[in-house]
Scaffold this active site. Structure first.
Site, PDB file in Angstrom:
ATOM      1  N   HIS A 159       0.826  -1.200   0.000  1.00  0.00           N
ATOM      2  CA  HIS A 159       0.000   0.000   0.000  1.00  0.00           C
ATOM      3  C   HIS A 159       0.868   1.262   0.000  1.00  0.00           C
ATOM      4  CE1 HIS A 159      -3.508   2.322   0.196  1.00  0.00           C
ATOM      5  NE2 HIS A 159      -4.169   1.698   1.139  1.00  0.00           N
ATOM      6  N   ASP A 374      -8.668 -11.786 -16.140  1.00  0.00           N
ATOM      7  CA  ASP A 374      -8.623 -13.071 -16.840  1.00  0.00           C
ATOM      8  C   ASP A 374      -7.207 -13.325 -17.353  1.00  0.00           C
ATOM      9  OD1 ASP A 374      -8.877 -15.276 -18.454  1.00  0.00           O
ATOM     10  OD2 ASP A 374     -10.471 -14.445 -19.713  1.00  0.00           O
TER      11      ASP A 374
END
Length: 438
Positions: A159, A374
């Site tokens: 982060h 994907d």
């Protein structure tokens, strides 16, 4: 998922091409400096198909394909292959690489997702707190094959360098590379030019003050429940809420529960309740293209305060909306060189550390296509995340169908159980939603 996850191998994946010398140092913005150094874990689950299964050769091919495409992607996203320097203001883009873990679990994917226990699914990603260690990789990937041939790809990105928008830019590029596509998205690493680094000699990211054990659970707000919440926010007498968003009503509902439970536990204490909701700055500037393709923590927290002992649902929606709207072009411009945001952030941290407020942190990922990632083996059938910090928090993502919201909640066990009962009671009756849970 009671079966334990067995780690098969660990290795470091380096960029396929060496980073040029003139790009070896990347200055962080002060928004990056204020971010927690923990990982942001996202675990994607993929079904087995005719291309996969129990065949070990197929699994080896999948692993190699993911590693090679990751290596190619890190060449473009070269800061993610680097390391944070000691003072936390610069990324050393030294091509040290990303961590890649391969594992197996003797469990069925469908069983693990039937009634998912997030505490167990966390083991399908690297430890979120590992990102705080000196010299930690900024990206850690864990590929786990289930006994049925299904698999989980757990991706952790520090982060300190990336918000959800940046993580998704990276993930979509990696997935495209794995599918054999050569084009990479255009992005900018100039966030520090807009929000230059500051000196924070005594600053440490807030860790929270909750002494109760935090557990994680996922709840689904289907379309019907979202409509009921919107009606509850707009219909009561005195409500001035118009056209509330899905994110506003779900956040307000969870915040209301948080307030009601806290008040029921200590009715005599006068508490200030705070909801923190990060706002994506991209698209909020004029012209909007200024920060559109920026990579980094291009967010600021919208802070909503509430002092009443019993918060009406529509009042909380109003408070959240007002806080989010405050982060506008003028606010962002002043924050670039001024101290308006830093002063508010510093005040919040001080109040939190002194135990003067009750904080519930939110994050909305609803604008990002997480269910579209994907790698060439189909789209994920499910996903999950978790917080690495011991604070009450909630991450919102679109459901797989797109018309609902999944809320991944991190709260003490008792709070989660009460919240679950309240979600089941959501109906089209506004008074029921507005009533206190205490």
């Amino acid at each position: 998922m009671e079966a334990s996850v067995q780690v098969i191998s660990k290795e470091i994946i380096k960029p396929s091409s060496e980073t040029p010398t003139h790009l070896r140092k990347l200055k962080l913005s002060y928004l990056d400096q204020l971010s927690s150094p923990t990982y942001v874990p996202i675990i994607f689950f993929y079904e087995a198909d005719e291309l996969r299964g129990l065949n070990s050769t197929n699994q080896i091919q999948i692993s190699q394909q993911l590693k090679q495409s990751l290596s190619n992607t890190l060449t473009v996203f070269y800061p993610l292959a680097g390391r944070i320097d000691q003072d936390g203001s610069v990324i050393d883009c030294n091509d040290a690489g990303a961590e890649f873990i391969e594992a197996r679990v003797q469990a069925q994917l469908n069983d693990a997702l039937q009634e998912p226990i997030i505490e167990q699914l966390k083991h399908l990603a690297a430890d979120a707190t590992a990102g705080t260690l000196p010299g930690a990789a900024l990206v850690a990937v864990k590929l786990t094959f289930f006994a049925c041939g299904g698999m989980a790809i757990g991706v952790c990105v520090s982060h300190k360098l990336a918000d959800c928008a940046s993580v998704m830019t990276f993930l979509n590029a990696w997935a495209a590379s794995c599918r054999g596509e050569a084009e990479f998205p255009r992005f900018s690493l100039d966030l520090a030019n807009y929000f230059p680094a500051r000196e924070f000699p005594d600053y440490h990211s807030p860790r929270g003050t909750n002494e109760n054990k935090i557990v994680t659970k996922r709840f689904v707000f289907a379309k019907e429940k979202l409509e009921a919440l919107k009606q509850a926010a707009t219909s009561p007498s005195g409500s001035n809420v118009k056209n509330p968003t899905r994110v506003e009503v779900v956040s307000a509902f969870i915040w209301k529960h948080f307030i009601d439970v806290a008040n029921s536990e200590n009715r005599d204490a006068k508490k200030t309740f705070v909801a923190a909701h990060p706002v994506n700055l991209r698209g909020r500037t004029i012209p909007p293209l200024v920060l559109e393709n920026i990579f980094g923590n291009c967010t600021m927290g919208a802070i909503a305060f509430f002092n009443a002992s019993n918060g009406e649902f529509h009042d909380l929606v109003t408070q959240l909306r007002s806080a989010i709207k405050k982060v506008n072009e003028d606010y962002i411009t002043k924050a670039r060189t001024g101290d308006n945001f830093l002063n508010e952030f510093s005040k919040l941290v001080t109040l939190l550390m002194n135990g003067e407020i009750e904080l519930c942190a939110f994050a909305s990922w609803c604008g990002f296509p997480l269910y579209e990632v994907d790698y060439s083996w189909g789209k994920p059938i499910s996903l999950c995340t978790s917080s690495g910090l011991p604070v009450s928090s909630c991450t919102l993502v679109n459901s797989r169908s797109g018309d609902g919201i999944e809320a991944i909640i991190n709260m003490p066990q008792d709070n989660v159980e009460i919240l679950e009962s309240q979600i089941k009671l959501i109906s089209s009756t506004p008074t029921q939603i507005n009533s206190s849970t205490s």
